[in-house]
Design a protein around this motif. Structure first.
Motif, PDB file in Angstrom:
ATOM      1  N   LEU A  49      79.343  16.589  32.346  1.00 23.49           N
ATOM      2  CA  LEU A  49      79.008  15.965  31.116  1.00 23.49           C
ATOM      3  C   LEU A  49      79.774  15.086  30.364  1.00 23.49           C
ATOM      4  O   LEU A  49      79.187  14.076  29.932  1.00 23.49           O
ATOM      5  CB  LEU A  49      78.597  17.146  30.018  1.00 23.49           C
ATOM      6  N   LEU A  50      81.023  15.611  30.685  1.00 21.52           N
ATOM      7  CA  LEU A  50      82.142  14.619  30.150  1.00 21.52           C
ATOM      8  C   LEU A  50      82.150  13.131  31.018  1.00 21.52           C
ATOM      9  O   LEU A  50      82.167  12.129  30.137  1.00 21.52           O
ATOM     10  CB  LEU A  50      83.417  14.958  30.215  1.00 21.52           C
ATOM     11  N   ILE A  51      81.861  13.274  32.033  1.00 22.11           N
ATOM     12  CA  ILE A  51      81.776  12.029  32.987  1.00 22.11           C
ATOM     13  C   ILE A  51      80.568  11.203  32.542  1.00 22.11           C
ATOM     14  O   ILE A  51      80.582  10.124  32.482  1.00 22.11           O
ATOM     15  CB  ILE A  51      81.931  12.409  34.507  1.00 22.11           C
ATOM     16  N   ALA A  52      79.524  11.924  32.476  1.00 19.24           N
ATOM     17  CA  ALA A  52      78.255  11.278  32.093  1.00 19.24           C
ATOM     18  C   ALA A  52      78.390  10.514  30.626  1.00 19.24           C
ATOM     19  O   ALA A  52      78.014   9.231  30.700  1.00 19.24           O
ATOM     20  CB  ALA A  52      77.133  12.160  32.000  1.00 19.24           C
ATOM     21  N   LEU A  53      79.012  10.999  29.693  1.00 17.12           N
ATOM     22  CA  LEU A  53      79.207  10.292  28.629  1.00 17.12           C
ATOM     23  C   LEU A  53      80.243   9.308  28.576  1.00 17.12           C
ATOM     24  O   LEU A  53      79.891   8.067  27.982  1.00 17.12           O
ATOM     25  CB  LEU A  53      79.680  11.512  27.573  1.00 17.12           C
ATOM     26  N   VAL A  54      81.222   9.603  29.500  1.00 20.53           N
ATOM     27  CA  VAL A  54      82.072   8.213  29.592  1.00 20.53           C
ATOM     28  C   VAL A  54      81.566   7.118  30.367  1.00 20.53           C
ATOM     29  O   VAL A  54      81.783   5.996  29.751  1.00 20.53           O
ATOM     30  CB  VAL A  54      83.648   8.801  29.941  1.00 20.53           C
ATOM     31  N   MET A  55      81.053   7.398  31.289  1.00 23.30           N
ATOM     32  CA  MET A  55      80.536   6.141  32.230  1.00 23.30           C
ATOM     33  C   MET A  55      79.428   5.520  31.663  1.00 23.30           C
ATOM     34  O   MET A  55      79.228   4.385  31.967  1.00 23.30           O
ATOM     35  CB  MET A  55      80.255   6.933  33.708  1.00 23.30           C
ATOM     36  N   ALA A  56      78.477   6.284  30.917  1.00 22.64           N
ATOM     37  CA  ALA A  56      77.496   5.695  30.380  1.00 22.64           C
ATOM     38  C   ALA A  56      77.978   4.502  29.151  1.00 22.64           C
ATOM     39  O   ALA A  56      77.331   3.584  29.110  1.00 22.64           O
ATOM     40  CB  ALA A  56      76.448   6.624  29.852  1.00 22.64           C
ATOM     41  N   GLY A  57      78.948   5.147  28.424  1.00 22.96           N
ATOM     42  CA  GLY A  57      79.444   4.322  27.272  1.00 22.96           C
ATOM     43  C   GLY A  57      80.291   3.169  27.916  1.00 22.96           C
ATOM     44  O   GLY A  57      80.235   1.843  27.605  1.00 22.96           O
ATOM     45  N   ALA A  58      81.213   3.392  29.184  1.00 26.78           N
ATOM     46  CA  ALA A  58      81.631   2.002  29.831  1.00 26.78           C
ATOM     47  C   ALA A  58      80.681   1.086  30.281  1.00 26.78           C
ATOM     48  O   ALA A  58      80.800  -0.008  30.315  1.00 26.78           O
ATOM     49  CB  ALA A  58      82.460   2.950  31.002  1.00 26.78           C
ATOM     50  N   GLY A  80      71.225   5.383  30.878  1.00 29.02           N
ATOM     51  CA  GLY A  80      70.688   6.709  31.038  1.00 29.02           C
ATOM     52  C   GLY A  80      70.676   7.139  32.586  1.00 29.02           C
ATOM     53  O   GLY A  80      70.907   8.219  33.006  1.00 29.02           O
ATOM     54  N   LEU A  81      70.423   6.339  33.291  1.00 30.28           N
ATOM     55  CA  LEU A  81      70.677   6.422  35.016  1.00 30.28           C
ATOM     56  C   LEU A  81      72.008   6.563  35.495  1.00 30.28           C
ATOM     57  O   LEU A  81      72.118   7.680  36.266  1.00 30.28           O
ATOM     58  CB  LEU A  81      70.166   5.349  35.823  1.00 30.28           C
ATOM     59  N   ILE A  82      73.128   6.074  35.024  1.00 28.78           N
ATOM     60  CA  ILE A  82      74.393   6.520  35.278  1.00 28.78           C
ATOM     61  C   ILE A  82      74.748   7.818  34.798  1.00 28.78           C
ATOM     62  O   ILE A  82      75.244   8.481  35.566  1.00 28.78           O
ATOM     63  CB  ILE A  82      75.405   5.307  34.433  1.00 28.78           C
ATOM     64  N   SER A 129      82.016   5.091  41.046  1.00 29.13           N
ATOM     65  CA  SER A 129      83.149   5.977  40.531  1.00 29.13           C
ATOM     66  C   SER A 129      82.480   7.379  39.832  1.00 29.13           C
ATOM     67  O   SER A 129      83.363   8.295  39.816  1.00 29.13           O
ATOM     68  CB  SER A 129      83.191   4.954  39.147  1.00 29.13           C
ATOM     69  N   THR A 130      81.139   7.207  39.340  1.00 22.29           N
ATOM     70  CA  THR A 130      80.718   8.668  38.878  1.00 22.29           C
ATOM     71  C   THR A 130      80.653   9.727  39.960  1.00 22.29           C
ATOM     72  O   THR A 130      81.126  10.823  39.932  1.00 22.29           O
ATOM     73  CB  THR A 130      79.423   8.278  38.306  1.00 22.29           C
ATOM     74  N   ILE A 131      79.939   9.243  41.160  1.00 18.36           N
ATOM     75  CA  ILE A 131      80.161  10.023  42.315  1.00 18.36           C
ATOM     76  C   ILE A 131      81.309  10.563  42.757  1.00 18.36           C
ATOM     77  O   ILE A 131      81.436  11.706  43.204  1.00 18.36           O
ATOM     78  CB  ILE A 131      79.191   9.498  43.360  1.00 18.36           C
ATOM     79  N   ALA A 132      82.233   9.550  42.885  1.00 15.25           N
ATOM     80  CA  ALA A 132      83.567   9.850  43.190  1.00 15.25           C
ATOM     81  C   ALA A 132      84.293  10.763  42.525  1.00 15.25           C
ATOM     82  O   ALA A 132      84.935  11.819  42.777  1.00 15.25           O
ATOM     83  CB  ALA A 132      84.552   8.434  43.283  1.00 15.25           C
TER      84      ALA A 132
END
Length: 291
Positions: A49-58, A80-82, A129-132
């Motif tokens: 959830l944290l990664i989803a928020l950060v990567m979507a924002g980035a 949203g997809l990220i 990056s997200t997957i990693a």
């Protein structure tokens, strides 16, 4: 009068070489380090959830940068997809993240837009990056140590480069890309990041009762530290291409999310590849720490 101001500025710079951005850096560290630690320890889903928020924002910042406009359709769709790439990983496995990632790239290929190749590149980069990140954390306790190994190297590299570069100075590393970076700072960052990585490497081996060879830990630490610095330079080059100073303003006086995770994303992809090559898709954290 101007000469006096210039001399005063020069004296101040010698007494305090760290510039006005030290306080924002410290404040952001006070927030980001505990938040990351809590997310790593809390479990795979909270971390996702944290990664989803950060990567979507980035990615939102990326869209704003390449289009010159505040994020809107289709940027919100891709954000949203990220986020789904991150959330799908602990829920249904790496294959589910890969499917969502593939949908995002295909959609970017089909939707016409200025700088479409930059959009596709951004989606590919943030998606990988997200997957990693999610693969490095994994679902076991080993993933906590793998995550600590990554962030300790990257953050200590950044800290070492900042302080050594400001105190020692010297020849610029890449003045056309990032005028403030020096070779002394790069060397200081490499030393600090490598030492931090080795410390976590031995501590993880002792706690998990699976000590791994010093030479491998040293080599991985060096590679990850260098990768993080290259990621920082790469983002600086992209920002220069689009004539912006900061990717965003989420951290007042200190830039956006992309500015905070540029080193971490590239280093994370490289570390993921190392774990993947050693132990395979289902055991990335073990592939990082167990040799």
């Amino acid at each position: 009068m101007k000469d006096q101001e210039g001399r005063g500025t020069s004296i101040y710079a010698r007494l305090w070489p760290f510039g006005p951005d030290l306080l924002p850096r410290l404040l952001s560290a006070i927030v980001l380090i505990p938040l990351t630690a809590v997310a790593l320890v809390a479990g795979w889903i909270p971390f996702a959830l944290l990664i989803a928020l950060v990567m979507a924002g980035a990615y939102r910042e990326w869209e704003t940068m390449i289009t010159g406009q505040q994020a809107r359709w289709p940027a919100a769709f891709f954000m949203g997809l990220i986020a789904l790439v991150a959330i799908a990983h602990p829920m249904n496995g790496a294959w589910a993240s890969a499917v969502v990632f593939g949908v995002a790239v295909v959609a970017a290929l089909l939707i016409k837009a200025p700088n479409r190749h930059w959009r596709i590149g951004g989606l590919a980069f943030f998606g990988l990056s997200t997957i990693a990140f999610l693969a490095i954390r994994g679902s076991s306790g080993v993933g906590i140590w793998a995550g600590v190994f990554l962030v300790s190297i990257v953050w200590m590299t950044d800290i070492g480069a900042y302080f050594v570069g400001r105190i020692v100075g010297g020849t610029k590393l890449s003045p056309e890309v990032s005028p403030s970076k020096t070779w002394s700072g790069a060397a200081g960052g490499l030393c600090a990041g490598t030492l931090s990585g080795i410390a976590v490497w031995f501590l993880a081996g002792w706690v998990l009762d699976t000590p791994s060879p010093f030479a491998i830990g040293l080599l991985i630490s060096v590679v990850i530290s260098i990768s993080g610095q290259l990621g920082d330079l790469a983002e600086s080059a992209v920002k220069r291409r689009f004539a912006i100073k900061d990717s965003g303003d989420i951290i007042p006086g200190h830039g956006g999310l992309m500015d905070r995770i540029d080193s971490l994303t590239v280093a994370g992809i490289v570390l993921w590849c190392i774990g993947l090559a050693n132990r395979g898709l289902g055991a990335v954290p073990q592939g990082i720490l167990f040799w």
